[in-house]
Design a protein around this motif. Structure first.
Motif, PDB file in Angstrom:
ATOM      1  N   ASN A   1       0.836  -1.195   0.000  1.00 42.60           N
ATOM      2  CA  ASN A   1       0.000   0.000   0.000  1.00 42.60           C
ATOM      3  C   ASN A   1       0.872   1.246   0.000  1.00 42.60           C
ATOM      4  OD1 ASN A   1      -1.856   2.051   0.482  1.00 42.60           O
ATOM      5  ND2 ASN A   1      -3.061   0.840   1.928  1.00 42.60           N
ATOM      6  N   PRO A   2       0.846   2.044  -1.049  1.00 41.97           N
ATOM      7  CA  PRO A   2       1.700   3.245  -1.102  1.00 41.97           C
ATOM      8  C   PRO A   2       1.303   4.297  -0.081  1.00 41.97           C
ATOM      9  CG  PRO A   2       0.171   3.219  -2.948  1.00 41.97           C
ATOM     10  CD  PRO A   2       0.028   1.895  -2.272  1.00 41.97           C
ATOM     11  N   CYS A   3       0.105   4.193   0.478  1.00 46.40           N
ATOM     12  CA  CYS A   3      -0.349   5.163   1.474  1.00 46.40           C
ATOM     13  C   CYS A   3      -0.209   4.633   2.902  1.00 46.40           C
ATOM     14  CB  CYS A   3      -1.812   5.543   1.211  1.00 46.40           C
ATOM     15  SG  CYS A   3      -2.091   6.321  -0.392  1.00 46.40           S
TER      16      CYS A   3
ATOM     17  N   LYS B   1      -7.500  -2.871  -2.876  1.00 38.79           N
ATOM     18  CA  LYS B   1      -8.163  -1.692  -3.443  1.00 38.79           C
ATOM     19  C   LYS B   1      -9.391  -2.131  -4.217  1.00 38.79           C
ATOM     20  CE  LYS B   1      -5.919   1.658  -5.621  1.00 38.79           C
ATOM     21  NZ  LYS B   1      -5.109   2.370  -6.641  1.00 38.79           N
ATOM     22  N   TRP B   2     -10.419  -1.293  -4.166  1.00 37.25           N
ATOM     23  CA  TRP B   2     -11.542  -1.486  -5.089  1.00 37.25           C
ATOM     24  C   TRP B   2     -11.683  -0.244  -5.956  1.00 37.25           C
ATOM     25  CZ3 TRP B   2     -13.311  -1.208   0.252  1.00 37.25           C
ATOM     26  CH2 TRP B   2     -13.922   0.001   0.584  1.00 37.25           C
ATOM     27  N   SER B   3     -12.109  -0.474  -7.187  1.00 39.48           N
ATOM     28  CA  SER B   3     -12.436   0.598  -8.124  1.00 39.48           C
ATOM     29  C   SER B   3     -13.930   0.501  -8.374  1.00 39.48           C
ATOM     30  CB  SER B   3     -11.662   0.424  -9.429  1.00 39.48           C
ATOM     31  OG  SER B   3     -12.151   1.297 -10.436  1.00 39.48           O
ATOM     32  N   MET B   4     -14.660   1.595  -8.170  1.00 47.08           N
ATOM     33  CA  MET B   4     -16.130   1.531  -8.188  1.00 47.08           C
ATOM     34  C   MET B   4     -16.730   2.622  -9.038  1.00 47.08           C
ATOM     35  SD  MET B   4     -18.657   1.248  -4.894  1.00 47.08           S
ATOM     36  CE  MET B   4     -17.926  -0.351  -4.561  1.00 47.08           C
TER      37      MET B   4
ATOM     38  N   ASN C   1      -1.334  -1.671  -4.735  1.00 41.33           N
ATOM     39  CA  ASN C   1      -0.350  -1.017  -5.599  1.00 41.33           C
ATOM     40  C   ASN C   1      -0.830  -0.873  -7.041  1.00 41.33           C
ATOM     41  OD1 ASN C   1      -0.278  -3.842  -5.775  1.00 41.33           O
ATOM     42  ND2 ASN C   1       1.799  -3.837  -6.595  1.00 41.33           N
ATOM     43  N   ARG C   2      -2.020  -1.342  -7.344  1.00 41.23           N
ATOM     44  CA  ARG C   2      -2.547  -1.244  -8.709  1.00 41.23           C
ATOM     45  C   ARG C   2      -3.109   0.149  -8.950  1.00 41.23           C
ATOM     46  NH1 ARG C   2      -1.012  -4.460 -12.362  1.00 41.23           N
ATOM     47  NH2 ARG C   2      -1.557  -6.267 -11.081  1.00 41.23           N
TER      48      ARG C   2
ATOM     49  N   ASP D   1      -5.430   3.135 -10.424  1.00 41.50           N
ATOM     50  CA  ASP D   1      -6.861   3.218 -10.700  1.00 41.50           C
ATOM     51  C   ASP D   1      -7.165   3.061 -12.186  1.00 41.50           C
ATOM     52  OD1 ASP D   1      -7.279   3.616  -8.037  1.00 41.50           O
ATOM     53  OD2 ASP D   1      -7.641   5.768  -8.172  1.00 41.50           O
ATOM     54  N   MET D   2      -6.354   3.698 -13.019  1.00 44.82           N
ATOM     55  CA  MET D   2      -6.645   3.675 -14.451  1.00 44.82           C
ATOM     56  C   MET D   2      -6.534   2.270 -15.030  1.00 44.82           C
ATOM     57  SD  MET D   2      -3.226   5.421 -16.068  1.00 44.82           S
ATOM     58  CE  MET D   2      -1.587   4.705 -15.834  1.00 44.82           C
ATOM     59  N   VAL D   3      -5.688   1.415 -14.439  1.00 43.54           N
ATOM     60  CA  VAL D   3      -5.549   0.039 -14.915  1.00 43.54           C
ATOM     61  C   VAL D   3      -6.798  -0.775 -14.599  1.00 43.54           C
ATOM     62  CG1 VAL D   3      -4.161  -2.062 -14.727  1.00 43.54           C
ATOM     63  CG2 VAL D   3      -3.049   0.181 -14.678  1.00 43.54           C
ATOM     64  N   MET D   4      -7.498  -0.411 -13.518  1.00 39.52           N
ATOM     65  CA  MET D   4      -8.684  -1.143 -13.093  1.00 39.52           C
ATOM     66  C   MET D   4      -9.965  -0.632 -13.749  1.00 39.52           C
ATOM     67  SD  MET D   4      -7.689  -1.266  -9.039  1.00 39.52           S
ATOM     68  CE  MET D   4      -9.078  -2.270  -8.552  1.00 39.52           C
ATOM     69  N   LEU D   5      -9.862   0.452 -14.532  1.00 41.13           N
ATOM     70  CA  LEU D   5     -11.059   1.063 -15.101  1.00 41.13           C
ATOM     71  C   LEU D   5     -11.781   0.132 -16.058  1.00 41.13           C
ATOM     72  CD1 LEU D   5     -12.887   3.526 -15.520  1.00 41.13           C
ATOM     73  CD2 LEU D   5     -11.305   4.278 -17.313  1.00 41.13           C
ATOM     74  N   ALA D   6     -11.050  -0.545 -16.941  1.00 42.33           N
ATOM     75  CA  ALA D   6     -11.691  -1.404 -17.940  1.00 42.33           C
ATOM     76  C   ALA D   6     -12.528  -2.495 -17.277  1.00 42.33           C
ATOM     77  CB  ALA D   6     -10.623  -2.020 -18.847  1.00 42.33           C
TER      78      ALA D   6
END
Length: 282
Positions: free
Chosen positions: A125-127, A135-138, A155-156, A158-163
């Motif tokens: 976790n970078p934070c 992480k979740w992308s919603m 570490n993933r 957000d933009m990678v999880m958008l699709a």
């Protein structure tokens, strides 16, 4: 917590019960212990989800009505039967039927959480000083109702999880109805625009990345958050649940089931509030 109110648990259980798989036939000699009612197991799953307690502690909170092993086994059976995902689909359909989904304004954002036990689908976790996290992308609509999500390691990007997030919304048949999609400046690149264009999203509002400038200048030109605050509020609501902000499961399917269930609780609470607001006073 509001999610443990009787009216909320009764409403969710009424939707869960018809979806549960039929239990195996009892032992022909009748020498097995009586099966623990599914309602007791479901309450244990809710308590653990909301409080973040361990399975053993949840068993104690239920006065040993059900063992921690039984709760884990029954949860896995329900996951295999697709109970939690189907439950979320029903909740979204109920909200659309009663109040109506507002798809003219949607937004996507990610949320970082702790995962101290590690396991699949986690990362540094970078934070949080590189500790294990997830992480979740919603994607949410204008009321803050979750319509789809994707989970991965902390570490993933957000933009990678958008699709995958958009594809989850598409599986529910809602992607074609989205008019405007709003994203923060972390999505400001050609790859994200290509992902949206491939899925037929033409009205995509992405905050522009800031150029390096002095602190005073940056403060003066700060962009207004706009409708993106709705998805941030939803992420904050979900983070109030103990197993969301500090998840101790080690498998992705278990985190997905919890995320489905917590989204259902959010939707049911909103429907109950709407009912109480508009019901005539007697």
């Amino acid at each position: 917590m509001r999610a443990l109110d009787r009216d909320v648990t009764d409403a969710v259980w009424a939707a869960v019960e018809p979806l549960l798989p039929v239990p195996n036939k009892p032992h022909p000699l009748g020498c097995h212990r009586a099966r623990v009612p599914d309602r007791v197991v479901f309450r244990g799953i809710l308590i653990r989800l909301i409080t973040g307690a361990s399975w053993e502690t949840t068993e104690q909170l239920l006065d040993h009505e059900v063992s921690d092993t039984t709760m884990r086994t029954r949860r896995d059976e329900w996951i295999q039967a697709g109970v939690f995902e189907h439950l979320m689909n029903e909740a979204i359909a109920a909200f659309d039927r009663i109040i109506g989904l507002e798809l003219s304004e949607t937004a996507v954002d990610g949320s970082l959480q702790k995962a101290p036990c590690g396991g699949e689908g986690t990362g540094p976790n970078p934070c949080d000083r590189g500790k294990r996290g997830w992480k979740w992308s919603m994607l949410t609509e204008a009321h803050g109702i979750p319509l789809g999500f994707e989970i991965d390691g902390a570490n993933r990007q957000d933009m990678v999880m958008l699709a995958a997030t958009l594809d989850d919304v598409d599986r529910r048949g809602l992607l074609v109805e989205i008019e405007t999609l709003r994203l923060d400046r972390g999505y400001d690149n050609a790859m994200v625009r290509g992902v949206c264009a491939q899925r037929g999203l033409t009205d995509v509002d992405i905050a522009k990345k800031r150029k390096t400038r002095s602190r005073r200048r940056r403060k003066a030109t700060r962009q207004h958050p706009g409708p993106r605050w709705v998805v941030e509020r939803t992420n904050s609501w979900l983070s109030n649940y103990g197993q969301m902000r500090r998840n101790t499961d080690r498998r992705t399917i278990h985190r997905l089931a919890q995320l489905h269930l917590v989204c259902v609780l959010l939707i049911v609470i909103k429907l109950i509030d709407w009912r109480n607001r508009w019901s005539p006073i007697r």
